[in-house]
Design a protein around this motif. Structure first.
Motif, PDB file in Angstrom:
ATOM      1  N   ASP A  60       0.725  -1.073  -0.115  1.00 23.23           N
ATOM      2  CA  ASP A  60      -0.058   0.088  -0.065  1.00 23.23           C
ATOM      3  C   ASP A  60       0.982   1.133   0.104  1.00 23.23           C
ATOM      4  N   PRO A  61       0.795   1.969  -0.949  1.00 25.66           N
ATOM      5  CA  PRO A  61       1.657   3.180  -1.141  1.00 25.66           C
ATOM      6  C   PRO A  61       1.363   4.347  -0.059  1.00 25.66           C
ATOM      7  N   ASN A  62       0.087   4.239   0.573  1.00 26.39           N
ATOM      8  CA  ASN A  62      -0.170   5.165   1.410  1.00 26.39           C
ATOM      9  C   ASN A  62       0.086   4.711   2.855  1.00 26.39           C
ATOM     10  N   TYR A  63       0.576   3.373   3.018  1.00 30.42           N
ATOM     11  CA  TYR A  63       0.866   2.866   4.283  1.00 30.42           C
ATOM     12  C   TYR A  63       1.702   3.885   5.100  1.00 30.42           C
ATOM     13  N   ASP A  64       1.174   4.361   6.283  1.00 28.45           N
ATOM     14  CA  ASP A  64       1.849   5.229   7.069  1.00 28.45           C
ATOM     15  C   ASP A  64       1.368   5.164   8.504  1.00 28.45           C
ATOM     16  N   PRO A  65       1.865   4.200   9.337  1.00 23.72           N
ATOM     17  CA  PRO A  65       1.410   3.564  10.669  1.00 23.72           C
ATOM     18  C   PRO A  65       1.637   4.511  11.574  1.00 23.72           C
ATOM     19  N   LEU A  66       0.984   4.738  12.693  1.00 20.39           N
ATOM     20  CA  LEU A  66       1.153   5.630  13.790  1.00 20.39           C
ATOM     21  C   LEU A  66       1.481   4.723  15.043  1.00 20.39           C
ATOM     22  N   CYS A  67       2.296   5.311  16.033  1.00 18.86           N
ATOM     23  CA  CYS A  67       2.770   4.727  17.005  1.00 18.86           C
ATOM     24  C   CYS A  67       1.747   4.805  18.030  1.00 18.86           C
ATOM     25  N   GLU A  69       0.625   2.632  20.285  1.00 18.60           N
ATOM     26  CA  GLU A  69       0.780   2.175  21.738  1.00 18.60           C
ATOM     27  C   GLU A  69       2.052   2.887  22.383  1.00 18.60           C
ATOM     28  N   CYS A  70       2.718   3.789  21.804  1.00 18.68           N
ATOM     29  CA  CYS A  70       3.562   4.702  22.424  1.00 18.68           C
ATOM     30  C   CYS A  70       3.142   5.729  23.581  1.00 18.68           C
ATOM     31  N   LYS A  71       4.024   6.024  24.491  1.00 19.94           N
ATOM     32  CA  LYS A  71       3.488   6.985  25.533  1.00 19.94           C
ATOM     33  C   LYS A  71       4.082   8.144  25.502  1.00 19.94           C
ATOM     34  N   GLY A  72       3.456   9.064  26.118  1.00 15.40           N
ATOM     35  CA  GLY A  72       3.736  10.682  26.031  1.00 15.40           C
ATOM     36  C   GLY A  72       3.869  11.325  24.680  1.00 15.40           C
ATOM     37  N   ASP A  73       4.877  12.067  24.324  1.00 15.10           N
ATOM     38  CA  ASP A  73       4.948  12.653  22.886  1.00 15.10           C
ATOM     39  C   ASP A  73       5.010  12.006  21.861  1.00 15.10           C
ATOM     40  N   LEU A  74       5.491  10.615  21.988  1.00 13.32           N
ATOM     41  CA  LEU A  74       5.410   9.971  20.731  1.00 13.32           C
ATOM     42  C   LEU A  74       4.075   9.065  20.617  1.00 13.32           C
ATOM     43  N   HIS A  75       3.054   9.222  21.593  1.00 12.63           N
ATOM     44  CA  HIS A  75       1.533   8.651  21.192  1.00 12.63           C
ATOM     45  C   HIS A  75       1.057   9.143  19.924  1.00 12.63           C
ATOM     46  N   ASN A  76       0.656   8.267  19.120  1.00 13.98           N
ATOM     47  CA  ASN A  76       0.090   8.698  17.625  1.00 13.98           C
ATOM     48  C   ASN A  76       0.780   9.482  16.704  1.00 13.98           C
ATOM     49  N   GLN A  77       2.164   9.490  16.973  1.00 11.30           N
ATOM     50  CA  GLN A  77       2.993   9.849  15.854  1.00 11.30           C
ATOM     51  C   GLN A  77       3.400   8.953  14.887  1.00 11.30           C
ATOM     52  N   PRO A  78       3.730   9.418  13.705  1.00 13.70           N
ATOM     53  CA  PRO A  78       3.905   8.525  12.622  1.00 13.70           C
ATOM     54  C   PRO A  78       5.303   7.668  12.848  1.00 13.70           C
ATOM     55  N   ILE A  79       5.234   6.509  12.344  1.00 13.80           N
ATOM     56  CA  ILE A  79       6.412   5.613  12.738  1.00 13.80           C
ATOM     57  C   ILE A  79       7.681   6.100  11.855  1.00 13.80           C
ATOM     58  N   LYS A  80       7.262   6.286  10.485  1.00 16.56           N
ATOM     59  CA  LYS A  80       8.072   6.764   9.611  1.00 16.56           C
ATOM     60  C   LYS A  80       8.574   8.144  10.146  1.00 16.56           C
ATOM     61  N   GLY A  81       9.945   8.315  10.286  1.00 13.48           N
ATOM     62  CA  GLY A  81      10.552   9.519  10.907  1.00 13.48           C
ATOM     63  C   GLY A  81      11.111   9.319  12.292  1.00 13.48           C
ATOM     64  N   LEU A  82      10.442   8.022  13.101  1.00 15.10           N
ATOM     65  CA  LEU A  82      10.613   8.094  14.473  1.00 15.10           C
ATOM     66  C   LEU A  82      12.077   7.575  14.468  1.00 15.10           C
ATOM     67  N   PHE A  83      12.648   8.079  15.694  1.00 14.76           N
ATOM     68  CA  PHE A  83      13.941   7.400  16.106  1.00 14.76           C
ATOM     69  C   PHE A  83      13.805   6.261  17.226  1.00 14.76           C
TER      70      PHE A  83
END
Length: 140
Positions: A60-67, A69-83
């Motif tokens: 899927d070229p539009n695949y862009d999952p969010l984090c 289950e992450c806590k704090g500032d990372l919650h619902n942030q895109p996984i792409k670009g995540l350290f």
């Protein structure tokens, strides 16, 4: 002639360390399917090692999952670009840090050891005495 020989010797001595450079883009492999899952770019800044998700292997070229289950500032942030690898230091040839790697699917962080072996990257996450090792492959 002597200078040329010395330059060749220096090149041959440093070539293995260049080939073993840890920085670059590595494919993560899915534990269940044994297929490439994502690309992580490994960088070193100020003597610390970081790994950022830079791409996915998904039809899927539009695949862009969010984090989710992450806590704090990372919650619902895109996984792409995540350290997901955060500030490891090198000790005795192995990169390590407590809570140094994030699993974006579970949102959990783990103690980590990371090293190269046979041209592959061994990534070992720990909880106490229990661990799991993944093998990441250098992207060509």
């Amino acid at each position: 002639m002597k200078k040329l020989m010395m330059a060749l010797i220096c090149l041959l001595v440093t070539l293995p360390s260049i080939a073993q450079e840890i920085t670059g883009i590595w494919q993560t492999i899915d534990d269940k399917t044994n297929k490439p899952k994502s690309d992580v770019e490994i960088t070193i800044k100020d003597g610390k090692l970081f790994g950022q998700v830079v791409g996915f292997y998904n039809s899927d070229p539009n695949y862009d999952p969010l984090c989710k289950e992450c806590k704090g500032d990372l919650h619902n942030q895109p996984i792409k670009g995540l350290f997901i690898v955060d500030g490891l230091t090198k000790k005795d040839g192995v990169w390590v840090k407590d809570d140094g790697i994030l699993d974006p699917e579970s949102g959990k962080t783990y103690d980590v050891k990371l090293w190269q072996e046979d041209g592959e990257l061994q990534v070992r996450g720990y909880i106490g005495f229990f661990y799991r090792t993944q093998t990441w492959v250098r992207k060509k």
